[in-house]
Structure formats: C-alpha cells, structure tokens
Design a protein around this motif. Structure first.
Motif, short mmCIF file in Angstrom:
data_model
loop_
_atom_site.label_atom_id
_atom_site.label_comp_id
_atom_site.label_asym_id
_atom_site.label_seq_id
_atom_site.Cartn_x
_atom_site.Cartn_y
_atom_site.Cartn_z
N ILE A 1 0.95 -1.22 -0.07
CA ILE A 1 0.04 -0.13 -0.09
C ILE A 1 0.94 1.23 -0.06
O ILE A 1 1.81 1.18 0.72
CB ILE A 1 -1.02 0.04 0.99
N VAL A 2 0.62 2.33 -0.91
CA VAL A 2 1.22 3.30 -0.80
C VAL A 2 0.83 4.41 0.32
O VAL A 2 -0.72 4.68 0.12
CB VAL A 2 1.25 4.15 -2.14
N LYS A 3 1.40 4.67 1.17
CA LYS A 3 1.03 5.32 2.45
C LYS A 3 1.04 6.90 2.15
O LYS A 3 0.36 7.81 2.54
CB LYS A 3 2.00 4.99 3.52
N ALA A 4 1.91 7.41 1.26
CA ALA A 4 2.18 8.91 0.81
C ALA A 4 3.02 8.95 -0.43
O ALA A 4 3.76 7.87 -0.85
CB ALA A 4 2.76 9.52 1.85
N GLN A 5 2.59 10.02 -1.19
CA GLN A 5 3.37 10.30 -2.39
C GLN A 5 3.38 11.78 -2.46
O GLN A 5 2.66 12.65 -2.26
CB GLN A 5 2.53 9.77 -3.64
N PHE A 6 4.59 12.14 -2.99
CA PHE A 6 4.86 13.43 -3.22
C PHE A 6 6.11 13.78 -3.97
O PHE A 6 6.92 12.85 -4.31
CB PHE A 6 5.23 14.32 -1.62
N PRO A 7 6.35 14.93 -4.64
CA PRO A 7 5.50 16.28 -4.21
C PRO A 7 4.18 16.36 -4.75
O PRO A 7 3.41 16.59 -3.96
CB PRO A 7 6.34 17.43 -4.98
N GLU A 8 3.76 15.68 -5.95
CA GLU A 8 2.36 15.76 -6.22
C GLU A 8 1.86 14.56 -5.60
O GLU A 8 2.41 13.57 -5.44
CB GLU A 8 2.01 15.70 -7.94
N PRO A 9 0.43 14.47 -5.12
CA PRO A 9 -0.43 15.47 -5.50
C PRO A 9 -0.46 16.54 -4.26
O PRO A 9 -1.50 17.36 -4.46
CB PRO A 9 -1.84 14.67 -5.38
N HIS A 10 0.31 16.58 -3.28
CA HIS A 10 0.22 17.34 -2.22
C HIS A 10 0.80 18.99 -2.24
O HIS A 10 0.22 19.93 -2.02
CB HIS A 10 0.81 16.84 -0.69
N PHE A 11 1.75 18.98 -3.26
CA PHE A 11 2.42 20.45 -3.57
C PHE A 11 3.34 20.35 -4.69
O PHE A 11 3.71 19.11 -4.99
CB PHE A 11 3.25 20.97 -2.14
N THR A 12 3.58 21.34 -5.38
CA THR A 12 4.85 21.41 -6.25
C THR A 12 5.65 22.60 -5.70
O THR A 12 5.53 23.22 -4.90
CB THR A 12 4.27 21.70 -7.46
N TYR A 13 6.78 22.87 -6.30
CA TYR A 13 7.62 23.89 -5.99
C TYR A 13 8.25 24.38 -7.39
O TYR A 13 8.05 23.96 -8.40
CB TYR A 13 8.81 23.47 -5.30
N PRO A 14 8.60 25.82 -7.41
CA PRO A 14 8.94 26.56 -8.54
C PRO A 14 9.77 25.62 -9.28
O PRO A 14 10.85 24.92 -8.90
CB PRO A 14 9.43 27.72 -8.19
#
Length: 180
Positions: A43-56
C-alpha cells in the motif's frame, strides 16, 4: 525505484520512482510504502511532491536527484537548478503532509545536493555550492542542527577540503556511532 530508504521501525520504505503528473508527463516522485505485511502490491502510504504540493520549476523539470528520510516523518530533497543536480533544499513532513519549501540554510542561497539525516534525526548533512559565485563556486559539506534552521543561525562548512569540480556529487553517508 532508483533510491530506497527504510523507516526506523522497518515497517515502511520510501522509493524515488518515475511516476506521472496530472498533465500526463513523466516525473520523479517519492512514494512511501507500507511493507509490514508481505503482500504482492504494498500500500502506498504517501506520495509527493504531487498530489500534495509542487515547487517552482517542478512542472518544467520534475527531477529529484536524491532524497533523505529521517525514518519517521521528515524528508529532505533538492530540486534541479545547476551542475548535474544542485538545487534548492526542501523539507516535507509526512505526518502533517506539510512541505517546507526552499529552506536554503547557508546564507539563504542556492544550491544543495545529497542531503542526509543523522542517524538520530537531529542534524542534516548536505553538499553546498554558492550559486552567486557562478563558475567559481566550489562544493563544501555541511552538517547542521536541523532545529537551528530558520532561526537566523550561521552555519560553517565541515573542515574538509573544498571540492573544486562543480559537477561532482559527493553523496555523503552517516552511520550511527558506537560508544566505546
């Protein structure tokens, strides 16, 4: 994944993987998997940067060279600005799903690479080269108390020789010390 880090309790691992953005473009993502049970598709517990945020710049160059995990909640990684992988230093708190973007602790300037947490999670080790020095920049290693980031503290490079090839990637590694 290109890089994998284990949680402190051995029940999760994080991997730097090639994923897909909302736009359909391929991108580097960090995924945290729950692996405390042996099942074929963890099970994927978290994924980032997307979908939570991006940066310049992430949408234009969605590349993450390396990442560090303290084994519990904090991740450190850098974006891509120059010299084969130096960029702004970012922190992500997985427990709060909160990004702290561009902490840039040395003189509040870019560029960093290869962050690593100390085994106890209290310090952050990284390579730094001053973007403002252009082609004259050298690379130095820093190990700073993470709790001092953002307090106005001034940090000093480790007393090691400077790395004069701006494209070198030192990839420092720490290990727990054993008391005599």
């Amino acid at each position: 994944g290109r890089s994998v880090r284990w949680s402190k309790d051995g029940k999760m691992w994080a991997a730097l993987v090639l994923g897909v953005l909302k736009t359909g473009r391929g991108a580097d993502l960090i995924q945290v998997f729950d692996v405390d049970r042996c099942i074929p598709n963890p099970i994927v517990k978290a994924q980032f940067p997307e979908p939570h945020f991006t940066y310049p710049g992430y949408e234009d160059n969605p590349s993450i060279q390396n990442f560090a995990w303290d084994g519990t909640a904090l991740f450190a990684f850098n974006d891509f600005v120059r010299n084969d992988g130096f960029g702004n230093l970012h922190i992500f708190n997985m427990d709060r799903f909160q990004p702290i973007l561009s902490i840039n602790p040395v003189e509040d300037v870019c560029c960093y690479r290869d962050p690593q947490w100390s085994p106890d999670g209290s310090h952050l080790l990284f390579a730094f080269q001053n973007y403002l020095q252009g082609s004259n920049s050298t690379t130095q290693l820093y190990m700073i108390p993470y709790g001092d980031v953002g307090t106005g503290s001034t940090f000093t490079a480790l007393p090691l020789p400077e790395i004069t090839d701006a494209r070198e990637s030192p990839q420092p590694v720490l290990r727990p010390a054993v008391a005599p």
